[in-house]
Scaffold this motif. Structure first.
Motif, PDB file in Angstrom:
ATOM      1  N   VAL A   7      -2.994  -3.431  14.549  1.00 28.54           N
ATOM      2  CA  VAL A   7      -3.187  -4.555  13.635  1.00 28.54           C
ATOM      3  C   VAL A   7      -1.710  -4.867  13.167  1.00 28.54           C
ATOM      4  N   PHE A   8      -0.628  -3.964  13.224  1.00 28.02           N
ATOM      5  CA  PHE A   8       0.659  -4.302  12.902  1.00 28.02           C
ATOM      6  C   PHE A   8       1.469  -4.638  14.196  1.00 28.02           C
ATOM      7  N   ASN A   9       2.555  -5.382  13.808  1.00 30.41           N
ATOM      8  CA  ASN A   9       3.537  -5.627  15.030  1.00 30.41           C
ATOM      9  C   ASN A   9       4.457  -4.596  15.173  1.00 30.41           C
ATOM     10  N   VAL A  10       5.442  -4.698  16.187  1.00 31.16           N
ATOM     11  CA  VAL A  10       6.465  -3.586  16.336  1.00 31.16           C
ATOM     12  C   VAL A  10       7.221  -2.998  15.237  1.00 31.16           C
ATOM     13  N   ILE A  11       7.614  -4.237  14.503  1.00 28.55           N
ATOM     14  CA  ILE A  11       8.313  -3.872  13.313  1.00 28.55           C
ATOM     15  C   ILE A  11       7.693  -3.348  12.419  1.00 28.55           C
ATOM     16  N   GLU A  12       6.691  -3.752  12.232  1.00 29.64           N
ATOM     17  CA  GLU A  12       5.670  -3.162  10.845  1.00 29.64           C
ATOM     18  C   GLU A  12       5.274  -1.728  11.254  1.00 29.64           C
ATOM     19  N   LYS A  13       5.057  -1.436  12.531  1.00 28.07           N
ATOM     20  CA  LYS A  13       4.691  -0.195  12.903  1.00 28.07           C
ATOM     21  C   LYS A  13       6.013   0.932  12.391  1.00 28.07           C
ATOM     22  N   LYS A  14       7.064   0.380  12.776  1.00 29.89           N
ATOM     23  CA  LYS A  14       8.422   1.338  12.368  1.00 29.89           C
ATOM     24  C   LYS A  14       8.612   1.367  10.945  1.00 29.89           C
ATOM     25  N   CYS A  15       8.307   0.106  10.189  1.00 35.53           N
ATOM     26  CA  CYS A  15       8.566   0.203   8.556  1.00 35.53           C
ATOM     27  C   CYS A  15       7.438   1.145   8.049  1.00 35.53           C
ATOM     28  N   PHE A  16       6.293   1.109   8.470  1.00 34.98           N
ATOM     29  CA  PHE A  16       5.007   1.698   7.844  1.00 34.98           C
ATOM     30  C   PHE A  16       4.563   3.031   8.444  1.00 34.98           C
ATOM     31  N   LYS A  17       5.632   3.577   9.377  1.00 30.93           N
ATOM     32  CA  LYS A  17       5.132   4.717   9.957  1.00 30.93           C
ATOM     33  C   LYS A  17       4.869   5.910   9.147  1.00 30.93           C
ATOM     34  N   ASP A  18       5.488   6.134   8.106  1.00 32.99           N
ATOM     35  CA  ASP A  18       5.277   7.161   7.075  1.00 32.99           C
ATOM     36  C   ASP A  18       4.118   7.157   6.266  1.00 32.99           C
ATOM     37  N   LYS A  19       3.599   6.086   6.136  1.00 33.86           N
ATOM     38  CA  LYS A  19       2.546   5.541   5.346  1.00 33.86           C
ATOM     39  C   LYS A  19       1.053   5.952   6.169  1.00 33.86           C
ATOM     40  N   ILE A  20       1.193   6.063   7.668  1.00 38.10           N
ATOM     41  CA  ILE A  20       0.099   5.801   8.282  1.00 38.10           C
ATOM     42  C   ILE A  20      -0.576   7.086   8.766  1.00 38.10           C
ATOM     43  N   VAL A  21      -1.854   7.110   8.512  1.00 40.95           N
ATOM     44  CA  VAL A  21      -2.661   8.405   9.260  1.00 40.95           C
ATOM     45  C   VAL A  21      -4.168   7.995   9.624  1.00 40.95           C
ATOM     46  N   THR A  22      -4.363   8.646  10.713  1.00 42.29           N
ATOM     47  CA  THR A  22      -5.613   8.340  11.248  1.00 42.29           C
ATOM     48  C   THR A  22      -6.802   9.459  10.766  1.00 42.29           C
ATOM     49  N   LEU A  23      -7.955   8.827  10.382  1.00 46.79           N
ATOM     50  CA  LEU A  23      -9.030   9.466   9.654  1.00 46.79           C
ATOM     51  C   LEU A  23     -10.256   9.168  10.286  1.00 46.79           C
ATOM     52  N   HIS A  24     -10.763   9.724  11.158  1.00 43.79           N
ATOM     53  CA  HIS A  24     -12.218   9.117  11.860  1.00 43.79           C
ATOM     54  C   HIS A  24     -13.314   9.433  10.538  1.00 43.79           C
ATOM     55  N   THR A  25     -14.185   8.377  10.756  1.00 43.24           N
ATOM     56  CA  THR A  25     -15.301   8.587   9.888  1.00 43.24           C
ATOM     57  C   THR A  25     -16.198   9.754   9.945  1.00 43.24           C
ATOM     58  N   THR A  81       0.922  -1.180  -0.034  1.00 43.14           N
ATOM     59  CA  THR A  81       0.242   0.042   0.020  1.00 43.14           C
ATOM     60  C   THR A  81       1.011   1.248  -0.039  1.00 43.14           C
ATOM     61  N   ASN A  82       0.524   2.280  -0.599  1.00 40.33           N
ATOM     62  CA  ASN A  82       0.915   3.716  -0.561  1.00 40.33           C
ATOM     63  C   ASN A  82       0.483   4.433   0.717  1.00 40.33           C
ATOM     64  N   LYS A  83      -0.530   4.159   1.046  1.00 47.02           N
ATOM     65  CA  LYS A  83      -0.970   4.936   2.197  1.00 47.02           C
ATOM     66  C   LYS A  83      -2.122   3.833   3.162  1.00 47.02           C
ATOM     67  N   ILE A  84      -1.884   4.008   4.196  1.00 51.44           N
ATOM     68  CA  ILE A  84      -2.571   3.206   5.251  1.00 51.44           C
ATOM     69  C   ILE A  84      -3.559   4.147   6.376  1.00 51.44           C
ATOM     70  N   VAL A  85      -4.653   4.291   6.120  1.00 54.47           N
ATOM     71  CA  VAL A  85      -5.858   5.067   6.779  1.00 54.47           C
ATOM     72  C   VAL A  85      -6.394   4.396   7.908  1.00 54.47           C
ATOM     73  N   LEU A  86      -6.059   4.660   8.992  1.00 55.88           N
ATOM     74  CA  LEU A  86      -6.772   3.861  10.273  1.00 55.88           C
ATOM     75  C   LEU A  86      -7.966   4.830  10.677  1.00 55.88           C
ATOM     76  N   ILE A  87      -9.041   3.902  10.973  1.00 49.45           N
ATOM     77  CA  ILE A  87     -10.162   4.617  11.234  1.00 49.45           C
ATOM     78  C   ILE A  87     -10.415   5.036  12.780  1.00 49.45           C
ATOM     79  N   SER A  88      -9.263   4.289  13.722  1.00 46.72           N
ATOM     80  CA  SER A  88      -9.390   4.994  14.892  1.00 46.72           C
ATOM     81  C   SER A  88      -7.883   4.698  15.215  1.00 46.72           C
ATOM     82  N   ASN A  89      -7.446   5.468  16.381  1.00 43.20           N
ATOM     83  CA  ASN A  89      -6.095   5.268  16.878  1.00 43.20           C
ATOM     84  C   ASN A  89      -5.562   4.000  17.408  1.00 43.20           C
TER      85      ASN A  89
END
Length: 385
Positions: free
Chosen positions: A160-178, A147-155
């Motif tokens: 859903v990601f493990n510790v390593i994935e959180k570090k690797c994907f941190k620049d892709k992740i944004v939270t956006l409430h419905t 994915t190019n961008k991971i949008v979380l519906i809540s913090n």
């Protein structure tokens, strides 16, 4: 973002995740974005999208791939599933039907499995809207990478990601409430429902809305309602979507008979008039074991209900004070949950005496979960894409 395809594999239901996706798709279409909604087969989801004048695409996923993980019980089934999946992947590579879209937004984790070759080859933006903390080994990791961008519906969905994935994907992740668009309430239907469930206006109406399944845990709601030892009413809105869910539904009906509350507990099939049911209700109950951002809590607050909820992902983004509701100390999967949930149901009666709080709840939803803000922020995420 010239055109975008939204995909949810759950083709024959329209619960929180699907409603939110359709709402976003429709909102973007009104902003002159070319929007299409896709699903595995024709059903409630694509019909609803079509009714909104959105383009739709049937991905024609083989039936054998649509079984739930709990239904895959034999080696033969697994073998058949694997062969069918390979054939489905081959067709995707051969025909490449989704290449015309600039962006694809995936609404559920199993769509990544079904469409893996398409998404790996895709030249545009792949967006993952994470709506529930449901980790699937291997697939979750692959989904994060492609994915190019991971949008979380809540913090809370970050988990859903493990510790390593959180570090690797941190620049892709944004939270956006419905964000929410609410239709006008049908006052004549509200009056009819009041006469049916509370003709003397002397009862507290408890309500829960959601698909009938073990994850939603309606059994704990029924148990707590029974232990309140009241003459009040409980309305359970929702339908089972799989065979195992239907078996759970039958167990719930049997439980009501054994506890002698069948005359007080009303099962209502999925309906488009949820807001009208919420409008006659006092306390909304959620005993779910897993969520992302429980959309129905926001709808219930808008209708003025007081919330009693399990300690599940997303609720802390919604219930920020005791005028809005109470959150259990324990998760629904923990042994102490049932007594904990009963306690907050008992405490909820204190808040029902203050009518001004219902107006406060509606204003809170209108300010925090504005639909216009939701559409603007989603578009803003991709303005440089």
């Amino acid at each position: 973002m010239n055109n975008i395809l939204f995909i949810d594999s759950y083709y024959d239901c329209k619960y929180g995740a699907q409603k939110s996706m359709l709402s976003l798709a429709h909102g973007l279409s009104l902003e002159q974005v070319d929007v299409t909604v896709g699903s595995c087969k024709d059903g409630i989801l694509l019909k609803s999208a079509s009714d909104m004048n959105l383009d739709v695409i049937n991905l024609e996923t083989p039936e054998v791939l649509l079984k739930t993980r709990s239904e895959m019980k034999s080696f033969f089934y697994f073998f058949r599933y694997f062969i069918t999946l390979l054939c489905y992947w081959y067709d995707q590579v051969k025909y490449n039907k989704l290449s015309k879209y600039n962006s694809i937004c995936i609404n559920d984790i199993r769509s990544f499995l079904y469409l893996l070759p398409t998404l790996i080859k895709f030249k545009g933006n792949v967006i993952w809207y994470v709506r529930i903390n449901d980790r699937v080994p291997f697939i979750t990791s692959i989904a994060g990478w492609i994915t190019n961008k991971i949008v979380l519906i809540s913090n809370d969905c970050i988990n859903v990601f493990n510790v390593i994935e959180k570090k690797c994907f941190k620049d892709k992740i944004v939270t956006l409430h419905t964000g929410f668009e609410f239709n006008d309430v049908d006052e004549s239907l509200v009056s009819t429902l009041n006469k049916k469930y509370n003709p003397q206006q002397d009862k507290i109406i408890y309500i829960s809305v959601g698909s009938i399944c073990q994850r939603k845990n309606q059994a704990s709601i029924i148990d707590a309602f029974y232990k309140l030892n009241s003459l009040d009413v409980l309305i359970l809105i929702g339908s089972p979507t799989t065979q195992s869910d239907y078996e759970y539904y039958l167990l719930l009906k049997k439980k009501c008979e054994l506890l002698d509350v069948s005359h007080q507990v009303h099962f209502v099939d999925y309906t488009n008039n949820v807001l009208e049911y919420l409008s006659i209700s006092d306390v909304f109950c959620l005993a779910s074991k897993a969520e992302g951002l429980p959309r129905v809590l926001i709808e219930a607050l808008y209708a003025g209900c007081f919330i009693c909820t399990s300690n599940v992902d997303g609720v802390n983004d919604i219930i920020i004070d005791t005028k809005l509701g109470l959150i259990s100390n324990h998760k629904a999967s923990e042994e102490s949950f049932d007594s904990d949930f009963l306690k907050i149901l008992e405490l909820s009666k204190i808040n029902l005496n203050c009518k001004s709080h219902s107006h406060y709840r509606r204003e809170y939803v209108q300010n925090k979960f504005s639909f216009d803000k939701f559409i603007f922020e989603f578009k803003n995420i991709f303005k440089y894409k």
